[in-house]
Design a protein around this motif. Structure first.
Motif, PDB file in Angstrom:
ATOM      1  N   LEU A 114       5.480 -38.562  12.106  1.00 19.45           N
ATOM      2  CA  LEU A 114       5.659 -39.732  12.961  1.00 19.45           C
ATOM      3  C   LEU A 114       5.712 -41.012  12.122  1.00 19.45           C
ATOM      4  O   LEU A 114       6.584 -41.858  12.307  1.00 19.45           O
ATOM      5  N   GLN A 115       4.794 -41.121  11.191  1.00 22.05           N
ATOM      6  CA  GLN A 115       4.735 -42.327  10.344  1.00 22.05           C
ATOM      7  C   GLN A 115       5.958 -42.405   9.440  1.00 22.05           C
ATOM      8  O   GLN A 115       6.522 -43.479   9.233  1.00 22.05           O
ATOM      9  N   ARG A 117       8.948 -41.168   9.960  1.00 23.84           N
ATOM     10  CA  ARG A 117      10.149 -41.528  10.731  1.00 23.84           C
ATOM     11  C   ARG A 117      10.115 -42.974  11.184  1.00 23.84           C
ATOM     12  O   ARG A 117      11.137 -43.646  11.188  1.00 23.84           O
ATOM     13  N   GLN A 118       8.916 -43.464  11.581  1.00 24.10           N
ATOM     14  CA  GLN A 118       8.815 -44.866  12.015  1.00 24.10           C
ATOM     15  C   GLN A 118       9.228 -45.813  10.889  1.00 24.10           C
ATOM     16  O   GLN A 118       9.942 -46.781  11.108  1.00 24.10           O
ATOM     17  N   GLU A 121      13.041 -45.635  10.099  1.00 25.01           N
ATOM     18  CA  GLU A 121      13.874 -46.184  11.162  1.00 25.01           C
ATOM     19  C   GLU A 121      14.248 -47.640  10.864  1.00 25.01           C
ATOM     20  O   GLU A 121      15.328 -48.102  11.194  1.00 25.01           O
ATOM     21  N   LYS A 122      13.301 -48.323  10.204  1.00 25.82           N
ATOM     22  CA  LYS A 122      13.442 -49.775  10.076  1.00 25.82           C
ATOM     23  C   LYS A 122      14.437 -50.214   9.013  1.00 25.82           C
ATOM     24  O   LYS A 122      15.137 -51.190   9.171  1.00 25.82           O
TER      25      LYS A 122
END
Ligand code: DC
Length: 226
Positions: A114-115, A117-118, A121-122
């Motif tokens: 999760l971390q 991918r987060q 994403e940016k």
């Protein structure tokens, strides 16, 4: 670099992924995420709490109890547990083993995924790890699997340990540890170390770091032209 780009570098421990990833990120002026550091921070936290890193219930308890954060100071990556920077403490042999042990559990992998991918994403990133091209970013713009023989990796690791002041480091022990970690990281059920079908293989056994960087930059140029 104008457009957003994501580059995955996977491979076994000691292949030189972080050094390569850092150099490529610098050349392209983009961020570098060392994903091993996230598992190392969790391994470190487990050791501090006296948790058994092999036990999935304790691993579950750990990810529910603590908060893992990744921060960047400029381009320098820090990993934080409950707000405290643990980056200086995650490079010991004990933490390497704990990280490998704890990374086996799917709850831990989901938490880290999760971390990862987060962050990706940016903005543009070079990520290095074991499962970036296969699981974390299956649509990465460029995937490289960087490897070297266990003997070459053990020699490099030994040199690092000696340079870091560990005069008792011994080649045979380092080689044993590398083979053990290879075995565990490649044979676990969830997201094992594996070369993605569309990854390029670089074997750095007989390459200097400069030659490895040059090979990788040629691949980057190729994808930027496409
Ligand atoms: O790259 P490293 O040696 O710092 O990684 C430490 C451990 O973390 C490694 O033995 C396996 C695990 N790891 C993982 O399972 N997946 C990743 N993407 C990165 C590391």
């Amino acid at each position: 670099m104008q457009r957003k780009i994501l580059i995955a570098i996977d491979g076994p421990s000691g292949a030189g992924k972080s050094t390569l990833a850092k150099a490529i990120a610098e050349k392209l002026d983009i961020m570098h995420l060392d994903t091993g550091a996230l598992f190392r921070a969790l391994g470190y936290a487990a050791l501090k709490k006296g948790f058994d890193t092999r036990n999935s219930e304790q691993a579950t308890k750990l990810v529910k109890e603590i908060e893992l954060d990744v921060k960047f100071e400029g381009k320098s990556q820090k990993v934080l547990i409950d707000g405290r920077d643990v980056t200086p403490y995650i490079r010991t042999e004990d933490v390497s083993i704990a990280a490998s042990n704890i990374s086996v559990h799917s709850i831990v992998r989901d938490y880290v995924l999760l971390q990862e991918r987060q962050l990706a994403e940016k903005e543009s990133f070079v990520l290095d790890g074991r499962d970036i091209g296969t699981v974390v970013l299956p649509n990465a713009d460029l995937k490289v699997f960087l490897t070297a023989t266990p003997q070459v990796r053990a020699e490099r690791r030994l040199l690092d340990l000696i340079n870091a002041g560990d005069q008792n480091a011994e080649y045979e022990q380092v080689l044993r540890d590398i083979k053990k970690r290879d075995d565990q990281d490649s044979n676990r059920q969830t997201a094992p170390t594996r070369m993605a079908d569309d990854a390029f293989l670089i074997d750095s056994s007989n390459l200097t770091i400069e030659e490895t960087i040059a090979q990788m930059l040629a691949l980057v140029e190729q994808i930027c032209r496409e």
